[in-house]
Motif scaffolding. Structure first.
Motif, mmCIF file in Angstrom:
data_model
loop_
_atom_site.group_PDB
_atom_site.id
_atom_site.type_symbol
_atom_site.label_atom_id
_atom_site.label_comp_id
_atom_site.label_asym_id
_atom_site.label_seq_id
_atom_site.Cartn_x
_atom_site.Cartn_y
_atom_site.Cartn_z
ATOM 1 N N ARG A 1 4.812 1.585 1.422
ATOM 2 C CA ARG A 1 5.974 2.121 0.720
ATOM 3 C C ARG A 1 6.636 3.225 1.533
ATOM 4 O O ARG A 1 7.864 3.300 1.607
ATOM 5 C CB ARG A 1 5.554 2.667 -0.645
ATOM 6 C CG ARG A 1 5.140 1.603 -1.641
ATOM 7 C CD ARG A 1 5.022 2.202 -3.043
ATOM 8 N NE ARG A 1 4.270 1.328 -3.910
ATOM 9 C CZ ARG A 1 2.960 1.334 -4.069
ATOM 10 N NH1 ARG A 1 2.233 2.206 -3.391
ATOM 11 N NH2 ARG A 1 2.361 0.495 -4.881
ATOM 12 N N THR B 1 0.851 -1.185 0.000
ATOM 13 C CA THR B 1 0.000 0.000 0.000
ATOM 14 C C THR B 1 0.892 1.241 0.000
ATOM 15 O O THR B 1 2.091 1.161 0.296
ATOM 16 C CB THR B 1 -0.883 0.021 1.245
ATOM 17 O OG1 THR B 1 -0.033 0.138 2.403
ATOM 18 C CG2 THR B 1 -1.719 -1.251 1.354
ATOM 19 N N PRO B 2 0.348 2.419 -0.312
ATOM 20 C CA PRO B 2 1.147 3.652 -0.219
ATOM 21 C C PRO B 2 1.765 3.837 1.165
ATOM 22 O O PRO B 2 2.909 4.282 1.282
ATOM 23 C CB PRO B 2 0.137 4.750 -0.545
ATOM 24 C CG PRO B 2 -0.844 4.074 -1.458
ATOM 25 C CD PRO B 2 -0.973 2.677 -0.920
#
Length: 319
Positions: free
Chosen positions: A180, A176-177
């Motif tokens: 990251r 997922t963002p």
């Protein structure tokens, strides 16, 4: 594969043109790339394997001899850490120069331009992060202003490499963002720890790395009659003064090391010949000025003359 360049055997001018046309975005901070010791009959190879997670890039890289300028180009200004496994990388700017050899690492801020040279067949790991990201995790941000050189075996460096190697097994597409961002932050924290933990010992590590790289060059050229500090420095792309200073720091000399290695190789040849080898021929093969010089060096290292040693080898073989 993140980037690759293969230049088939061809003339120097056409090979250099192919290099100028090669512009992978991953290496936007590199300019003025050249092939300093290109051999047309062998070609040139450059391969980078790794992964990218957000703004973190981690890779293993092989390169034949190449030189260029890293940083100062006005584009992206990443922080780059390089961990040399074999070969060597030389860096110079107007105020500092150093060589990173096997078992050593360097962290650089590419805001400042550094001219670099890769030795033939250099293999290293590297990580690239945005400069602001690592700056936010340094208690003393000015530490990043100069290149940091240290041992890859330091606890901080080992932890960073272990973390990056672990990420290889992860499915990057499933992140997922938020995942990251977490990976980026963790990598930046660990790299900041490497910089903080190795800065104090940087100068000594740099000198040790220069010596290690020079010893590799000397070992490859022991049978050459023209082996000298000047030829070693030229092969490494450094000044003779820098070379001498590095050896002085470890209480040694360039040609002192070369003489010891030549004597060791001559000793190994005596053993292989079972005492039948001619002393004068061995002295000539290993580029001693004459037999008496070889005898003195051998006795200093092994406590007896080559002839006496050969007689002992002969007696043992007959028993």
């Amino acid at each position: 594969m993140l980037a690759s360049l293969r230049i088939a055997p061809q003339g120097m001018s056409s090979a250099q043109q192919l290099l100028r046309e090669w512009r992978p975005s991953l290496f936007a901070h590199l300019t003025d790339l050249k092939l300093p010791s290109y051999r047309g009959e062998r070609g040139f190879r450059f391969d980078t394997y790794g992964y990218r997670v957000g703004d973190v890039v981690y890779a293993n890289q092989y390169s034949d001899s190449i030189s260029g300028v890293s940083g100062g180009g006005g584009g992206p200004e990443p922080t780059v850490a390089q961990f040399v496994l074999s070969g060597w990388i030389r860096f110079e700017n107007p105020t500092r120069s150093f060589t990173v050899g096997p078992g050593h690492m360097c962290v650089r801020d590419t805001r400042e331009p550094w001219r670099f040279w890769y030795g033939p067949g250099t293999v290293h790991r590297w990580i690239m992060l945005p400069r602001p990201l690592i700056m936010s995790h340094l208690r003393t941000p000015s530490l990043l202003g100069a290149a940091t050189v240290g041992a890859s075996s330091s606890p901080e460096a080992r932890t960073l490499i272990s973390y990056l190697e672990m990420l290889k097994a992860q499915d990057q597409r499933a992140l997922t963002p938020a995942g990251r961002r977490a990976i980026e932050e963790c990598a930046a924290i660990l790299l900041a720890g490497v910089v903080s933990g190795t800065t104090a010992a940087g100068r000594q590590e740099s000198e040790n790395a220069t010596c290690e790289a020079a010893r590799l060059v000397i070992d490859r050229n022991l049978t050459k009659a023209d082996l000298s500090p000047a030829t070693v420095a030229r092969d490494m792309g450094i000044s003779v003064r820098t070379l001498h200073r590095a050896f002085t720091a470890v209480d040694d000399s360039v040609m002192g090391y070369a003489r010891r290695r030549r004597t060791q190789e001559a000793h190994a040849e005596l053993v292989r010949a079972g005492g039948a080898a001619k002393i004068s021929e061995i002295a000539e093969k290993w580029n001693f000025s004459d037999s008496s010089h070889f005898i003195r060096q051998f006795k200093e290292l092994y406590g007896e003359t080559p002839a006496a040693y050969a007689r002992g080898v002969r007696r043992e073989s007959m028993e």
